[in-house]
Design a protein around this motif. Structure first.
Motif, PDB file in Angstrom:
ATOM      1  N   GLN A  34       0.827  -1.209   0.000  1.00 40.08           N
ATOM      2  CA  GLN A  34       0.000   0.000   0.000  1.00 40.08           C
ATOM      3  C   GLN A  34       0.860   1.257   0.000  1.00 40.08           C
ATOM      4  O   GLN A  34       0.587   2.204  -0.736  1.00 40.08           O
ATOM      5  CB  GLN A  34      -0.942   0.000   1.204  1.00 40.08           C
ATOM      6  N   ARG A  38       1.272   4.056  -3.036  1.00 45.27           N
ATOM      7  CA  ARG A  38       1.008   5.470  -2.799  1.00 45.27           C
ATOM      8  C   ARG A  38       2.179   6.349  -3.223  1.00 45.27           C
ATOM      9  O   ARG A  38       2.025   7.287  -3.956  1.00 45.27           O
ATOM     10  CB  ARG A  38       0.719   5.704  -1.325  1.00 45.27           C
ATOM     11  N   SER A  44       2.081  11.626  -6.626  1.00 44.24           N
ATOM     12  CA  SER A  44       2.791  11.725  -5.344  1.00 44.24           C
ATOM     13  C   SER A  44       4.255  12.080  -5.562  1.00 44.24           C
ATOM     14  O   SER A  44       4.813  12.920  -4.847  1.00 44.24           O
ATOM     15  CB  SER A  44       2.690  10.410  -4.573  1.00 44.24           C
ATOM     16  N   VAL A  75      -6.853  14.612  -3.301  1.00 47.82           N
ATOM     17  CA  VAL A  75      -6.727  13.228  -2.833  1.00 47.82           C
ATOM     18  C   VAL A  75      -5.266  12.894  -2.547  1.00 47.82           C
ATOM     19  O   VAL A  75      -4.940  12.315  -1.509  1.00 47.82           O
ATOM     20  CB  VAL A  75      -7.327  12.248  -3.874  1.00 47.82           C
ATOM     21  N   THR A  76      -4.386  13.272  -3.447  1.00 44.01           N
ATOM     22  CA  THR A  76      -2.955  12.982  -3.287  1.00 44.01           C
ATOM     23  C   THR A  76      -2.407  13.646  -2.034  1.00 44.01           C
ATOM     24  O   THR A  76      -1.713  13.012  -1.227  1.00 44.01           O
ATOM     25  CB  THR A  76      -2.168  13.438  -4.535  1.00 44.01           C
ATOM     26  N   ARG A  78      -4.039  14.684   0.607  1.00 42.71           N
ATOM     27  CA  ARG A  78      -4.668  14.083   1.792  1.00 42.71           C
ATOM     28  C   ARG A  78      -3.976  12.760   2.143  1.00 42.71           C
ATOM     29  O   ARG A  78      -3.675  12.475   3.304  1.00 42.71           O
ATOM     30  CB  ARG A  78      -6.154  13.861   1.534  1.00 42.71           C
ATOM     31  N   GLN A  79      -3.698  11.938   1.128  1.00 40.43           N
ATOM     32  CA  GLN A  79      -3.048  10.652   1.373  1.00 40.43           C
ATOM     33  C   GLN A  79      -1.615  10.837   1.871  1.00 40.43           C
ATOM     34  O   GLN A  79      -1.170  10.136   2.784  1.00 40.43           O
ATOM     35  CB  GLN A  79      -3.067   9.810   0.108  1.00 40.43           C
ATOM     36  N   ARG A  82      -1.820  11.927   5.425  1.00 41.32           N
ATOM     37  CA  ARG A  82      -2.183  10.779   6.272  1.00 41.32           C
ATOM     38  C   ARG A  82      -0.976   9.880   6.534  1.00 41.32           C
ATOM     39  O   ARG A  82      -0.804   9.351   7.624  1.00 41.32           O
ATOM     40  CB  ARG A  82      -3.290   9.973   5.603  1.00 41.32           C
ATOM     41  N   ASP A  83      -0.121   9.725   5.532  1.00 46.88           N
ATOM     42  CA  ASP A  83       1.072   8.883   5.662  1.00 46.88           C
ATOM     43  C   ASP A  83       2.215   9.588   6.397  1.00 46.88           C
ATOM     44  O   ASP A  83       3.284   9.004   6.579  1.00 46.88           O
ATOM     45  CB  ASP A  83       1.558   8.437   4.285  1.00 46.88           C
TER      46      ASP A  83
END
Length: 143
Positions: A34, A38, A44, A75-76, A78-79, A82-83
């Protein structure tokens, strides 16, 4: 259960120490897979590269990344946030201003990305020659 099969799809014991590509390649729930999915996607990589030495606002990032939609950039970001790779700072002004920057963890990833880009630049001619030779062989086989 088949020998060598784990009950949980997300079970990735030994992924770091005993490198075996099959440990993350075939199990969709594996966190290593995952994370690689990402950070290795084209959006990214571009966001991380652009945030290397500076923080940027959403509109600046969107202007710099050719072809990305507003939704995909959201979206990118936010991800990546989050990471733990990107930080988001909201400034209490009207209209609201939001800055994005690499976290210390994101900066370590950028060093790895730079190494990959450097390798690509160093070998791009060899890759172009290999592609041309492959295409020529394919054409000859199809004729």
């Amino acid at each position: 259960m088949e020998d060598g099969t784990f009950e949980s799809l997300g079970y990735c014991e030994g992924t770091v120490d005993d490198y075996d590509v099959r440990q993350w390649d075939v199990r969709e729930d594996c966190e290593v897979r995952q994370i690689l999915d990402r950070i290795a996607d084209k959006w990214s990589l571009l966001v991380i590269a652009l945030l290397d030495c500076q923080s940027l606002r959403f509109t600046q990032l969107r202007r710099e990344i050719d072809g990305i939609s507003q939704r995909m950039l959201s979206v990118t970001l936010r991800q990546l946030e989050r990471d733990g790779l990107v930080s988001r700072t909201v400034h209490p002004v009207v209209p609201p201003r939001v800055d994005y920057a690499l976290t210390p963890l994101g900066r370590t990833l950028h060093q790895t990305i730079k190494s990959l880009v450097t390798w690509t630049e160093r070998h791009q001619e060899e890759i172009a020659a290999a592609r041309a030779a492959y295409d020529q062989r394919r054409e000859m086989m199809e004729s």
